[in-house]
Scaffold this motif. Structure first.
Motif, short mmCIF file in Angstrom:
data_model
loop_
_atom_site.label_atom_id
_atom_site.label_comp_id
_atom_site.label_asym_id
_atom_site.label_seq_id
_atom_site.Cartn_x
_atom_site.Cartn_y
_atom_site.Cartn_z
N SER A 53 13.12 13.78 6.10
CA SER A 53 13.65 14.08 7.42
C SER A 53 12.71 13.66 8.55
N PHE A 54 11.41 13.90 8.37
CA PHE A 54 10.47 13.62 9.44
C PHE A 54 9.71 12.31 9.25
N GLY A 55 9.70 11.82 8.03
CA GLY A 55 8.96 10.60 7.77
C GLY A 55 7.47 10.80 7.64
N SER A 56 7.03 12.04 7.59
CA SER A 56 5.60 12.30 7.41
C SER A 56 5.20 11.93 5.99
N THR A 57 3.95 11.53 5.84
CA THR A 57 3.49 11.01 4.56
C THR A 57 2.19 11.68 4.13
N TYR A 58 1.90 11.52 2.85
CA TYR A 58 0.67 12.07 2.26
C TYR A 58 0.26 11.16 1.12
N TYR A 59 -1.05 10.92 1.01
CA TYR A 59 -1.55 9.98 0.01
C TYR A 59 -2.69 10.57 -0.80
N ALA A 60 -2.79 10.14 -2.04
CA ALA A 60 -3.97 10.44 -2.82
C ALA A 60 -5.15 9.66 -2.23
N ASP A 61 -6.32 10.22 -2.33
CA ASP A 61 -7.51 9.57 -1.78
C ASP A 61 -7.72 8.18 -2.38
N SER A 62 -7.36 8.02 -3.63
CA SER A 62 -7.62 6.76 -4.32
C SER A 62 -6.79 5.59 -3.78
N VAL A 63 -5.70 5.89 -3.07
CA VAL A 63 -4.84 4.81 -2.57
C VAL A 63 -4.77 4.79 -1.05
N LYS A 64 -5.38 5.75 -0.40
CA LYS A 64 -5.30 5.85 1.05
C LYS A 64 -5.88 4.58 1.68
N GLY A 65 -5.12 4.02 2.62
CA GLY A 65 -5.55 2.79 3.27
C GLY A 65 -5.09 1.54 2.56
#
Length: 121
Positions: A53-65
């Motif tokens: 709904s909001f498009g907010s995201t979250y990533y594991a540290d290993s893939v962030k960036g």
């Protein structure tokens, strides 16, 4: 919810790949869509997720960036853009969905079949 993942393949380190996950069967407006992966001999781990709904995201540290998760409302599809791939990204990647808001990384209720990503050096 039915989930159909595709887009895996064999690439070289440093290359990019985009995974897709098409969803059907239920409205996704209140869902969290996630990508998780499992490498040989390892437990399945969280990679990335997006609140539909909001498009907010979250990533594991290993893939962030390096990885980016997006969604296309019109196509009911979630994508995982994977850039600067490394050998350690080799795994079977699964898309998953959950309807209960809570942890980003656990308690997914619906799963697609996996798609293999292999990164060679």
């Amino acid at each position: 919810v039915q989930l159909q993942a595709c887009g895996g393949g064999l690439v070289q380190a440093g290359d990019s790949l985009r995974l897709s996950c098409a969803a059907s069967g239920r409205t996704l407006s209140s869902s969290t869509m996630g990508w998780l992966r499992q490498a040989p001999g390892k437990v399945r781990e969280f990679v990335a997720a997006i609140r539909w709904s909001f498009g907010s995201t979250y990533y594991a540290d290993s893939v962030k960036g390096r990885f980016t998760v997006t969604r296309d409302n019109a196509k009911n599809t979630v994508y995982l853009q994977m850039d600067s791939l490394r050998r350690e990204d080799t795994a079977v990647y699964y898309c998953a969905a959950k309807m209960v808001i809570g942890s980003w990384t656990t308690a997914y209720e619906y799963w697609g079949q996996g798609t293999q990503v292999t990164v060679s050096s």
